[in-house]
Design an enzyme around this catalytic site. Structure first.
Site, mmCIF file in Angstrom:
data_model
loop_
_atom_site.group_PDB
_atom_site.id
_atom_site.type_symbol
_atom_site.label_atom_id
_atom_site.label_comp_id
_atom_site.label_asym_id
_atom_site.label_seq_id
_atom_site.Cartn_x
_atom_site.Cartn_y
_atom_site.Cartn_z
ATOM 1 C CG ASP A 123 -6.679 20.553 -6.148
ATOM 2 O OD1 ASP A 123 -6.981 19.875 -7.149
ATOM 3 O OD2 ASP A 123 -5.553 21.046 -5.973
ATOM 4 C CE1 TYR A 165 -1.650 26.784 -3.623
ATOM 5 C CE2 TYR A 165 -1.603 26.700 -6.013
ATOM 6 C CZ TYR A 165 -2.011 26.175 -4.807
ATOM 7 O OH TYR A 165 -2.789 25.031 -4.787
#
Length: 124
Positions: free
Chosen positions: A39, A15
């Protein structure tokens, strides 16, 4: 059988690397089909493939370096801090969020919540 800590750590490492230098498709390949992304925490939760593609697509083509700093894994979940440095012209933008993720049995990301605020962005 639940994903092992080693499998989860591998997903986290991928990631960070892919957020820094991967394609949108490479990043999305790490997520489960019904994954959600918040996010930063406190913003709208992205819960459709289109919303995730739009969010991560904004990173594609940027000149970035990502470094994994700290990882804690327990019970099919993980919290980790990484540093992402984005170069834009003569400036560097550095962000070190703490991400909290949950994973399915294949170590695909099912939820991602990123903890950071505007004060955490360092410009140099």
């Amino acid at each position: 059988m639940a994903a092992s800590p080693e499998m989860i750590r591998h997903t986290i490492e991928q990631y960070v690397a892919r957020v820094a230098n991967g394609t949108t498709d490479e990043i999305l390949d790490l997520f489960a089909e019904s994954a959600t992304v918040e996010d930063p925490v406190g913003t709208d939760v992205r819960s459709t493939p289109e919303a995730l593609r739009e969010f991560y697509g904004a990173l594609e083509g940027l000149e970035q370096v990502g470094t994994l700093q700290t990882v804690r894994i327990a019970g099919g979940q993980a919290a980790f801090q990484f540093e992402l440095i984005t170069k834009a012209g003569e400036q560097n933008f550095t962000l070190s969020p703490i991400d909290v993720m949950t994973f399915d049995d294949d170590a695909k990301i099912t939820t991602m919540r990123a903890f950071w605020g505007n004060d955490d962005m360092v410009v140099s």
